[in-house]
Design a protein around this motif. Structure first.
Motif, short mmCIF file in Angstrom:
data_model
loop_
_atom_site.label_atom_id
_atom_site.label_comp_id
_atom_site.label_asym_id
_atom_site.label_seq_id
_atom_site.Cartn_x
_atom_site.Cartn_y
_atom_site.Cartn_z
N ARG A 141 19.70 -31.97 56.22
CA ARG A 141 21.10 -32.88 56.10
C ARG A 141 20.53 -34.46 56.28
NH1 ARG A 141 26.68 -32.86 59.70
NH2 ARG A 141 27.65 -34.77 58.29
N PHE A 142 19.52 -35.01 57.05
CA PHE A 142 19.26 -36.57 57.20
C PHE A 142 17.98 -36.71 56.76
CE2 PHE A 142 22.22 -35.14 60.86
CZ PHE A 142 23.34 -35.99 60.35
N GLY A 143 17.17 -35.57 56.52
CA GLY A 143 15.86 -35.91 55.99
C GLY A 143 14.72 -35.62 57.05
N ARG A 144 13.50 -35.50 56.64
CA ARG A 144 12.31 -34.98 57.36
C ARG A 144 11.91 -36.22 58.27
NH1 ARG A 144 14.35 -31.02 54.97
NH2 ARG A 144 13.23 -30.13 52.98
N ARG A 145 11.92 -37.61 57.83
CA ARG A 145 11.31 -38.67 58.54
C ARG A 145 12.15 -38.83 59.79
NH1 ARG A 145 11.29 -43.43 54.64
NH2 ARG A 145 9.97 -44.55 56.45
N PRO A 146 13.49 -39.03 59.86
CA PRO A 146 14.05 -39.35 61.00
C PRO A 146 13.68 -38.34 62.26
CG PRO A 146 15.59 -39.59 59.16
CD PRO A 146 14.32 -38.66 58.81
N VAL B 282 2.09 -42.30 60.57
CA VAL B 282 1.99 -41.34 59.03
C VAL B 282 3.44 -41.23 58.65
CG1 VAL B 282 1.43 -39.16 58.26
CG2 VAL B 282 -0.18 -40.51 59.68
N TYR B 283 4.23 -40.57 59.77
CA TYR B 283 5.72 -40.39 59.19
C TYR B 283 6.43 -41.65 58.79
CZ TYR B 283 4.63 -36.82 62.81
OH TYR B 283 4.14 -35.75 63.57
N ARG B 284 6.13 -42.71 59.40
CA ARG B 284 6.70 -44.03 58.94
C ARG B 284 6.41 -44.36 57.34
NH1 ARG B 284 9.16 -47.20 56.89
NH2 ARG B 284 9.90 -49.30 57.58
N ARG B 285 5.07 -44.09 57.04
CA ARG B 285 4.67 -44.47 55.63
C ARG B 285 4.69 -43.43 54.67
NH1 ARG B 285 1.02 -48.65 55.43
NH2 ARG B 285 -0.28 -47.46 53.63
N MET B 286 5.02 -42.15 55.06
CA MET B 286 5.34 -41.24 54.11
C MET B 286 6.75 -41.32 53.27
SD MET B 286 6.01 -37.60 56.08
CE MET B 286 7.79 -37.03 56.57
N ARG B 287 6.69 -40.69 52.15
CA ARG B 287 7.98 -40.63 51.14
C ARG B 287 8.70 -39.50 51.78
NH1 ARG B 287 9.20 -37.78 46.93
NH2 ARG B 287 7.44 -36.76 46.66
N GLU B 288 9.87 -39.76 51.72
CA GLU B 288 10.99 -38.74 52.22
C GLU B 288 11.11 -37.64 51.26
OE1 GLU B 288 13.08 -36.23 53.93
OE2 GLU B 288 13.30 -38.31 54.91
N THR B 289 10.82 -36.50 51.45
CA THR B 289 10.82 -35.34 50.69
C THR B 289 11.89 -34.35 50.42
OG1 THR B 289 9.48 -33.99 51.95
CG2 THR B 289 8.32 -35.39 50.51
N ARG B 290 13.05 -34.70 51.31
CA ARG B 290 14.16 -33.82 51.31
C ARG B 290 14.91 -33.37 50.09
NH1 ARG B 290 19.68 -35.96 53.82
NH2 ARG B 290 19.41 -37.12 51.86
#
Length: 439
Positions: free
Chosen positions: A300-305, A412-420
């Motif tokens: 629902r909200f994405g991988r990064r959060p 790493v999490y902060r810099r990666m692109r959201e893939t949801r």
């Protein structure tokens, strides 16, 4: 029955088979860590108890270092022959190694061959686990309903937690009712024997389901990669490195909190192993239950959060939590429970976000090798480093390393692109089109 209904039924059966089979694999893998205090003396006959445990955990770490090899070979095998074929092979290897450990003679009976054979069996289990994670992750995520990849993938980690929890439950019961003499003579052998028998259940379930539609499309289009690992290293090096960063902190903390914690705390604070084992088991249960919830939140909200919540929260709380742990089970339970909530946020997104880094032609190899490297280096060494620093009276070194890993993974999490919202590769690309890094 309509084609759509049949497809949904196949998907449900595949999710069950993937989850239960993976549970059995991780039960077999985890039994070793829980029973170290009771079988260490059978293979490492040194006077100092801490040294025996450290030697047994060193073998534990060696098994982790065979996971990259298993990931490379078995992951490539699953990309060439199919997810189901790969998962069938991994469970045969894991259960066979458990059976070997269950009947292995002791050092007093066959000398140095005993610890060598123990190490060999653990290496086979590490090899199997290295291929299992990537293959089962791809299998579950590729069988996901639309818009629910993280939720489906979370069951991979649920099965890891449930398998570890089942091993922890067995250990807790046996530690509570068994005598010291029983546990050090036959008790630990019974635990490994149960794992070998359960492997037959996992094998039967995996042989009864079809392969994923994603692999079938690739196969029908003649797009099966001849050298999947080479393609990953040539076409997707950034994605492979990203997987290592995704996994580093999480695998180290999982191995510390849920596997090695009872033995480490017994040496550090004197808490009873059986009390710490119960606390770790309850924390692991919480971790397991929360993962599908985390997967739904990730969809629902994405991988990064979710991943950032885990990494930042763990960096801020690890040292304070360890400072509160004393000789009571309640103090251990509080620390483990807080960590379980944070780790669930990581685990619920993990399978999906790794699968989303690679196309189906090389997905299992792409996940398996870098994941195996991360688990070998960070997960395998965490129990050894924790035990060694306790023994040396410098546990603060271990605490500092854990915080640093959390900070590194957060970056790493902060810099990666959201893939949801990424679209799957619905159809294989033309034969003359090169695979590009989706990230």
């Amino acid at each position: 029955m309509s084609k759509r209904a049949h497809s949904d039924a196949d998907r449900r059966r595949s999710l069950v088979a993937g989850t239960v089979g993976n549970l059995v694999e991780w039960f077999d893998w985890s039994v070793y860590g829980f029973f170290v205090p009771y079988f260490a003396a059978s293979f490492f006959p040194v006077e100092d108890r801490a040294a025996r445990i450290l030697a047994a955990f060193a073998v534990f770490a060696v098994g982790f270092f065979f996971r990259p090899l298993g990931g490379a070979i078995l992951g490539s095998y699953a990309d060439r022959r199919g997810r189901r074929a790969g998962m069938t092979l991994t469970i045969l290897l894991m259960a066979g190694a458990s059976a070997l450990i269950a009947v292995l003679p002791t050092y007093a009976q066959i000398g140095v061959a005993a610890p060598l054979l123990l190490t060999l069996a653990r290496c086979v289990q590490g090899f199997s686990a290295g291929g299992e994670f990537g293959t089962s992750s791809a299998f579950l995520v590729e069988n996901a309903p639309p818009g629910r990849r993280a939720w489906a993938g979370s069951w991979q980690q649920v099965s890891v937690g449930a398998g570890t929890l089942l091993a922890s439950l067995l250990a807790s019961v046996m530690f509570s009712v068994g005598t010291e003499e029983f546990l050090t003579s036959w008790g630990w052998r019974i635990a490994f024997g149960i794992g070998a028998v359960l492997g037959l259940l996992g094998l039967w379930l995996r042989m009864a389901v079809p392969d994923t539609e994603a692999f079938t499309r690739v196969k029908d289009a003649g797009r099966v990669a001849r050298r999947p690992l080479t393609e990953v290293l040539r076409e997707h090096p950034r994605a492979a490195l990203r997987v290592i960063g995704l996994v580093a902190a999480g695998t180290a903390l999982v191995q510390f909190w849920f596997v090695s914690l009872p033995s480490v705390l017994n040496l550090k604070t004197g808490v009873e192993i059986k009390d710490a084992q119960v606390a770790a088991m309850l924390g692991l249960a919480l971790f397991t239950i929360l993962q599908p919830v985390s997967g739904r939140l990730s969809d629902r909200f994405g991988r990064r959060p979710l991943l950032l919540f885990f990494a930042i929260g763990s960096a801020l709380t690890f040292i304070p939590l360890m400072s509160t742990v004393g000789q009571t089970m309640s103090s251990v339970l509080v620390a483990v429970s807080v960590s379980a909530v944070l780790l669930a946020a990581y685990a619920g997104s993990l399978a999906a976000v790794m699968a989303e880094q690679f196309p189906p032609e090389v997905r299992t190899a792409g996940i398996s090798l870098p994941y195996g490297i991360a688990v070998a280096v960070f997960g395998g060494l965490a129990p050894v480093l924790a035990t060694a620093t306790v023994q040396a009276g410098r546990f603060w070194v271990f605490e500092g390393v854990m915080v640093a890993l959390c900070v590194a993974s957060a970056l790493v999490y902060r810099r990666m692109r959201e893939t949801r919202d990424d679209r799957w590769h619905k159809a294989p690309r033309p034969a003359d089109e090169r695979v590009s890094d989706p990230a």
